[in-house]
Scaffold this active site. Structure first.
Site, PDB file in Angstrom:
ATOM      1  N   ASP A 252      47.256  48.063  66.139  1.00  0.00           N
ATOM      2  CA  ASP A 252      45.931  47.758  65.612  1.00  0.00           C
ATOM      3  C   ASP A 252      45.368  46.616  66.461  1.00  0.00           C
ATOM      4  OD1 ASP A 252      43.739  47.587  63.707  1.00  0.00           O
ATOM      5  OD2 ASP A 252      44.749  45.829  62.889  1.00  0.00           O
TER       6      ASP A 252
ATOM      7  N   ASP B  95      42.197  44.161  65.285  1.00  0.00           N
ATOM      8  CA  ASP B  95      41.668  43.024  64.531  1.00  0.00           C
ATOM      9  C   ASP B  95      42.702  42.428  63.582  1.00  0.00           C
ATOM     10  OD1 ASP B  95      38.861  42.953  65.428  1.00  0.00           O
ATOM     11  OD2 ASP B  95      38.814  44.972  64.597  1.00  0.00           O
TER      12      ASP B  95
END
Length: 231
Positions: free
Chosen positions: A14, A16
């Site tokens: 991922d 953020d």
């Protein structure tokens, strides 16, 4: 950690809150937009929308806070603030060391994010050399092939298919996430998931993860059959 995990051949991250310290910037943005209308952006609401497609998160916020905006208007206002904030984005602790280590040992890496391409370009503008080490990025908010955002498995499934040599099985892909929606997405795709949550995260929301760490600095690659860090 789950016993006897299959051999890890690929890794998907991922972005953020996991590689980039952007969650506080997203919070600042939302507070500025909703504050115009006397509304408060709570941690509970943030938990619901973390990791989702931008359009889905915007719709959640507009609906939950009864804002006099459409989701598109909310995103337009947010985008203007992102132009100011996102180029300042810093890396999360341990992110650079881990990414460079895996790249040095030839482990194929990709990105699977709920965000979109314009924001991604802003957020990574200071860290281009590091993000060039990933083979590809699947950005759910601007990726037509991702029908459903996290917690649906789409973004991880698409990211896995796009490796030059795709993994033999989903179980061979190790994923890294910070948000509950992201963990559920990776697990729904059949992939083990290491979670590095915000310290405020309720423990019950971390339980679907294969392993929970307080920082990427504490990850031990050898625990997953990957080359250990050099001393």
């Amino acid at each position: 950690m789950e016993p006897s995990l299959p051999a890890i051949t690929h890794v998907i991250f991922d972005v953020d809150g996991l590689l980039l310290n952007t969650e506080s910037l997203y919070t600042q943005t939302t507070e500025r937009v909703v504050g115009q209308f006397g509304k408060q952006f709570t941690w509970e609401l943030k938990l619901q929308q973390m990791g989702k497609k931008g359009s889905e998160a915007a719709a959640d916020i507009v609906r939950s806070l009864d804002l006099p905006l459409t989701p598109e208007e909310y995103l337009e206002q947010s985008g203007r603030i992102w132009q100011q904030l996102f180029p300042t984005t810093e890396l999360m602790p341990g992110a650079e060391r881990l990414v460079r280590h895996l790249h040095r040992h030839g482990v194929p890496m990709a990105l699977a994010s709920g965000g979109g391409a314009p924001a991604f370009k802003l957020k990574t503008s200071r860290h281009g050399a590091l993000f060039a080490l990933f083979t590809h990025a699947v950005l759910a908010s601007t990726e037509p092939e991702v029908t459903n955002g996290k917690p649906a498995p789409d973004v991880y499934q698409v990211a896995a298919r796009r490796f030059a040599v795709p993994p033999a099985r989903p179980e061979n892909v190790l994923t890294f996430e910070d948000a509950p929606n992201g963990v559920l997405s990776a697990r729904a795709a059949g992939m083990p998931c290491i979670m590095v949550p915000d310290p405020r995260m309720p423990e019950e929301m971390t339980r679907p993860a294969t392993l929970v760490l307080t920082s990427l600095e504490h990850f031990r690659p050898e625990d997953f059959g990957l080359p250990p860090f050099e001393a």
